[in-house]
Scaffold this active site. Structure first.
Site, PDB file in Angstrom:
ATOM      1  N   GLY A   8       0.768  -1.280  -0.123  1.00  0.00           N
ATOM      2  CA  GLY A   8       0.043   0.047  -0.140  1.00  0.00           C
ATOM      3  C   GLY A   8       1.012   1.285   0.110  1.00  0.00           C
ATOM      4  O   GLY A   8       0.319   2.267   0.497  1.00  0.00           O
ATOM      5  N   GLY A  11      -0.440   4.931  -0.986  1.00  0.00           N
ATOM      6  CA  GLY A  11      -1.383   5.484  -0.370  1.00  0.00           C
ATOM      7  C   GLY A  11      -1.273   6.415   0.556  1.00  0.00           C
ATOM      8  O   GLY A  11       0.113   6.905   0.562  1.00  0.00           O
ATOM      9  N   THR A  86      -4.019  -2.747   8.461  1.00  0.00           N
ATOM     10  CA  THR A  86      -5.337  -2.524   7.773  1.00  0.00           C
ATOM     11  C   THR A  86      -6.553  -2.766   8.504  1.00  0.00           C
ATOM     12  O   THR A  86      -6.620  -3.506   9.535  1.00  0.00           O
ATOM     13  CB  THR A  86      -5.401  -3.574   6.575  1.00  0.00           C
ATOM     14  OG1 THR A  86      -4.364  -3.149   5.683  1.00  0.00           O
ATOM     15  CG2 THR A  86      -6.669  -3.467   5.595  1.00  0.00           C
ATOM     16  N   HIS A 142     -13.881  10.536  11.248  1.00  0.00           N
ATOM     17  CA  HIS A 142     -13.187  10.337  10.449  1.00  0.00           C
ATOM     18  C   HIS A 142     -13.237  11.088   9.119  1.00  0.00           C
ATOM     19  O   HIS A 142     -14.204  11.641   8.949  1.00  0.00           O
ATOM     20  CB  HIS A 142     -12.564   8.915   9.955  1.00  0.00           C
ATOM     21  CG  HIS A 142     -12.000   8.110  10.855  1.00  0.00           C
ATOM     22  ND1 HIS A 142     -12.554   7.752  12.098  1.00  0.00           N
ATOM     23  CD2 HIS A 142     -10.585   7.915  11.136  1.00  0.00           C
ATOM     24  CE1 HIS A 142     -11.525   7.095  12.951  1.00  0.00           C
ATOM     25  NE2 HIS A 142     -10.424   7.011  12.145  1.00  0.00           N
ATOM     26  N   HIS A 143     -12.335  11.304   8.140  1.00  0.00           N
ATOM     27  CA  HIS A 143     -12.309  11.832   6.808  1.00  0.00           C
ATOM     28  C   HIS A 143     -13.538  11.084   5.985  1.00  0.00           C
ATOM     29  O   HIS A 143     -13.994  10.026   6.276  1.00  0.00           O
ATOM     30  CB  HIS A 143     -11.234  12.092   5.978  1.00  0.00           C
ATOM     31  CG  HIS A 143     -10.503  10.516   6.006  1.00  0.00           C
ATOM     32  ND1 HIS A 143     -10.845   9.682   4.815  1.00  0.00           N
ATOM     33  CD2 HIS A 143      -9.673   9.845   6.854  1.00  0.00           C
ATOM     34  CE1 HIS A 143     -10.095   8.717   4.898  1.00  0.00           C
ATOM     35  NE2 HIS A 143      -9.396   8.788   5.891  1.00  0.00           N
ATOM     36  N   LYS A 146     -13.115   7.494   4.204  1.00  0.00           N
ATOM     37  CA  LYS A 146     -12.995   6.397   4.866  1.00  0.00           C
ATOM     38  C   LYS A 146     -13.969   5.358   4.545  1.00  0.00           C
ATOM     39  O   LYS A 146     -15.091   5.637   4.752  1.00  0.00           O
ATOM     40  CB  LYS A 146     -12.878   6.542   6.608  1.00  0.00           C
ATOM     41  CG  LYS A 146     -12.463   5.321   7.360  1.00  0.00           C
ATOM     42  CD  LYS A 146     -12.216   5.760   8.804  1.00  0.00           C
ATOM     43  CE  LYS A 146     -11.815   4.430   9.625  1.00  0.00           C
ATOM     44  NZ  LYS A 146     -10.947   3.601   9.052  1.00  0.00           N
TER      45      LYS A 146
END
Length: 254
Positions: A8, A11, A86, A142-143, A146
Site C-alpha cells: 500500500g 496510499g 489494515t 474520520h475523513h 474512510k
C-alpha cells in the site's frame, strides 16, 4: 538495517511511512507493493507480490482487506514477520490472521498510535468500576473517504470496555426514532466529514458528572511512527500474535 516491504506504498499512509522511514537509522523501505506503481519512490514498486525480488525482513501492510490472501502466501513462503495495519477485515479474515500467527510472527493492531493504545489500557482499568453508575458512549470521527464504519479503533475501544465489564453488555450502533437508552448498551457513533484524520472519544455519563477520554490524531505521522516501531518490535520475535499492547506495556507499566 531492517528491510521492509511496504504494502500500500502509494496510499496516504504509505507515502507518510516512506517519508518517516527516510530518517530512520534502524530500518529502511526495501520495496513496495501497490496496484498503482507510478510515483516518486526511492525503492522498487511491484504490482504483484510474486514479482518481489528483494530480500526483506518484515512486511508492513497499510492497504485493503482484499490483499490479505496474497500477503499471507508471501510471508509464509519467506517465513518472515508481518505487521497488519489494515482495518475492515471480516470475521473469516481475522481467523485467517490468527491462524497465520502459528507459522510466523504476526503484529495486528486496529490503531498504530501509542496514544490510542495508552487510552485503551486506561479503559481496561476503569470501565468495570465506572459501569454501575455511568452510561458509556463512543464517538469516532474520520475523513469522508474512510471506507469502514465504525472505525477499527472504535471497535478496539468498545471491545476493551465490553471485555472489562463483568456484567452483560451489548453494542448499539447509533440511534434512530424511539430509542430510549438501556444501561447495558455501549453506544458507538461514526461521523464522516472533510479531512478529519481521526478523533475518538469515550464518554462516561453519570448523574451530575461526565468523564470524557479523548484522543485526536492531528497528523498521519503518528500512525507511521507507530507502524515502524511495530516493525522493529516484531522483527526478531517467534511465531505468535503481537499488538501495540506489547509495545506499550514494554514501555509503561499499568
Amino acid at each position: 538495517m531492517i528491510k521492509i516491504l511496504l504494502v500500500g506504498c502509494n496510499g496516504k499512509m504509505g507515502t507518510m511511512i516512506s517519508t518517516v522511514a527516510q530518517n530512520s537509522t534502524t530500518l529502511t523501505i526495501a520495496a513496495g507493493f501497490d496496484s498503482k506503481t507510478e510515483g516518486n519512490f526511492n525503492y522498487p514498486v511491484y504490482d504483484s507480490l510474486t514479482n518481489v525480488k528483494e530480500n526483506v525482513d518484515v512486511v508492513l501492510d497499510f492497504s485493503r482487506p482484499a490483499t490479505l490472501d496474497s500477503i499471507c502466501e508471501f510471508v509464509l513462503n519467506r517465513k518472515i514477520p508481518v505487521v497488519f495495519c489494515t482495518t475492515g477485515y471480516s470475521a473469516e479474515q481475522l481467523n485467517k490472521i490468527q491462524g497465520l500467527s502459528a507459522e510466523v510472527p504476526v503484529f495486528h493492531s486496529a490503531n498504530m498510535s501509542i496514544g490510542i493504545n495508552i487510552v485503551n489500557n486506561i479503559l481496561k482499568t476503569i470501565s468495570n468500576t465506572l459501569y454501575k453508575d455511568f452510561d458509556i458512549e463512543i464517538i469516532e470521527k474520520h475523513h469522508n473517504q474512510k471506507v469502514d464504519a465504525p472505525s477499527g479503533t472504535a471497535l478496539l475501544l468498545a471491545n476493551t470496555i465490553k471485555d472489562s465489564i463483568e456484567a452483560e453488555t451489548e453494542f448499539n450502533y447509533g440511534r434512530e426514532g424511539i430509542a430510549k437508552r438501556e444501561h447495558k448498551e455501549i453506544g458507538i457513533h461514526a461521523i464522516r466529514g472533510g479531512n478529519i484524520i481521526g478523533d475518538h472519544e469515550v464518554i462516561f455519563a453519570g448523574k451530575g458528572e461526565v468523564i470524557e477520554i479523548k484522543h485526536s490524531a492531528i497528523s498521519r505521522e503518528v500512525f507511521a511512527v507507530g507502524a515502524l516501531k511495530a516493525c522493529e518490535y516484531v522483527y526478531d520475535k517467534t511465531p505468535g500474535m503481537y499488538s501495540m499492547d506489547n509495545v506499550v506495556n514494554d514501555t509503561i507499566k499499568f
